[in-house]
Scaffold this active site. Structure first.
Site, PDB file in Angstrom:
ATOM      1  N   HIS A 127       0.832  -1.199   0.000  1.00  0.00           N
ATOM      2  CA  HIS A 127       0.000   0.000   0.000  1.00  0.00           C
ATOM      3  C   HIS A 127       0.869   1.251   0.000  1.00  0.00           C
ATOM      4  O   HIS A 127       1.986   1.226   0.521  1.00  0.00           O
ATOM      5  CB  HIS A 127      -0.861   0.052   1.274  1.00  0.00           C
ATOM      6  CG  HIS A 127      -1.969  -0.943   1.324  1.00  0.00           C
ATOM      7  ND1 HIS A 127      -2.171  -1.781   2.403  1.00  0.00           N
ATOM      8  CD2 HIS A 127      -2.955  -1.222   0.442  1.00  0.00           C
ATOM      9  CE1 HIS A 127      -3.243  -2.530   2.169  1.00  0.00           C
ATOM     10  NE2 HIS A 127      -3.725  -2.216   0.990  1.00  0.00           N
ATOM     11  N   CYS A 149      -3.052   0.407   9.846  1.00  0.00           N
ATOM     12  CA  CYS A 149      -4.091  -0.491   9.309  1.00  0.00           C
ATOM     13  C   CYS A 149      -5.137  -0.888  10.341  1.00  0.00           C
ATOM     14  O   CYS A 149      -6.226  -1.328   9.967  1.00  0.00           O
ATOM     15  CB  CYS A 149      -3.482  -1.795   8.815  1.00  0.00           C
ATOM     16  SG  CYS A 149      -1.822  -1.699   8.243  1.00  0.00           S
TER      17      CYS A 149
HETATM   18  C1  CIR Z   1      -3.931  -7.657   3.517  1.00  0.00           C
HETATM   19  O1  CIR Z   1      -3.098  -8.132   2.727  1.00  0.00           O
HETATM   20  O2  CIR Z   1      -4.969  -7.139   3.136  1.00  0.00           O
HETATM   21  C2  CIR Z   1      -3.628  -7.741   4.994  1.00  0.00           C
HETATM   22  N1  CIR Z   1      -2.952  -8.958   5.264  1.00  0.00           N
HETATM   23  C3  CIR Z   1      -2.797  -6.575   5.437  1.00  0.00           C
HETATM   24  C4  CIR Z   1      -3.522  -5.269   5.284  1.00  0.00           C
HETATM   25  C5  CIR Z   1      -2.708  -4.108   5.743  1.00  0.00           C
HETATM   26  N2  CIR Z   1      -3.480  -2.919   5.648  1.00  0.00           N
HETATM   27  C6  CIR Z   1      -2.982  -1.712   5.545  1.00  0.00           C
HETATM   28  O3  CIR Z   1      -1.777  -1.533   5.411  1.00  0.00           O
HETATM   29  N3  CIR Z   1      -3.830  -0.695   5.506  1.00  0.00           N
END
Ligand code: CIR
Length: 263
Positions: A169, A256
């Protein structure tokens, strides 16, 4: 419209307890499964840090059917006058947003939904002047166009920026520290979108710490990155360190795990 300070002053956060199924969470590189038990303990410390920053924290119950649902940031964009439910770019996560919509309905009068394309909240950085959206594997042009269209009545500027190749991201590699200052890894420190900012570059080898969060008077930073913590301290920021080792095993960090807003 310039909304001075609105991108880091918050009253409220929504979080979600990690599920036992977090062991099935998505990850780019498999460095081993997180321990659900340890993740829950770490998550408690994360919530405590948000509360120390002055936030009222709503904790939603775990959703076993969605292994990545602890990462609530990806499901919504919370502005001061409207919330947007997003369309996470990983198919296994799309169903998370309806439950977040219900939670947001307890706070917001206006909620709009991304209905075209896809977009993860991890790709969105709010600055006082604009909403920066990183195009990535999880966020596409159709999603960005839909966000622009849906926010039209609220007078926001939405700008498209590039997420470095191989980075999950946009905000995996950068954070807003205040109205003028960005924390960024070397991969983003020279990015065009930050030309009007002072950029503090994360010391080499500590790139993971670029995903930190400014919340009111402090910056919440992952444990294990002492050079970054020292740099921020010397730059005048109050640093609060939280353990995020389990989240990191499934590509997550401090930003997140909460939706933060000021209502
Ligand atoms: C994913 O791959 O969607 C989750 N394992 C990690 C999401 C991390 N989210 C973020 O950085 N906003």
């Amino acid at each position: 419209m310039n909304r001075e300070g609105s991108s880091y002053n918050f009253t409220t956060a929504i979080t979600r307890t990690p599920s036992n199924s977090i062991t099935e969470g998505l990850r780019a590189n498999d460095l081993g499964n997180p321990s659900a038990e340890q993740f829950k303990a770490d998550h408690g410390l994360y919530i405590a840090a948000l509360r120390r920053a002055g936030l009222a924290v709503e904790v939603l119950p775990a959703l076993e059917e969605y292994p990545d649902s602890v990462f609530v940031e990806d499901t919504a964009l919370c502005l001061s006058d409207v919330a947007v439910t997003l369309a996470p770019g990983a198919p296994s996560r799309l169903g998370e947003r309806e439950t977040i919509r219900q939670a947001l309905a307890g706070h917001y009068d206006h909620i709009v939904d991304i209905e075209n394309g896809f977009m993860d909240g991890g790709d969105i950085m709010m600055t006082d002047a604009a909403i920066l959206v990183g195009l990535s594997e999880r966020t596409n042009q159709a999603g960005l166009d839909d966000l622009r269209a849906k926010l039209m009545p609220w007078d926001y500027t939405v700008e498209s920026v590039d997420t470095p190749h191989g980075v999950l991201h946009f905000k995996t590699d950068c954070s807003l520290l205040d109205s003028e200052t960005i924390l960024a890894s070397y991969r983003l420190s020279g990015a065009d979108c930050f030309q009007k900012f002072r950029v503090l570059e994360v010391p080499r080898g500590e790139e993971t710490a670029a995903n930190s969060i400014r919340v009111n008077d402090r910056v919440i930073v992952s444990a294990g990155f002492p050079k970054t913590a020292e740099m921020l301290d010397k730059a005048g920021f109050l640093v609060d360190v939280v353990p995020t080792g389990q989240a990191a095993l499934v590509d997550g960090g401090p930003s997140c795990m909460s939706l933060r807003f000021n209502l």
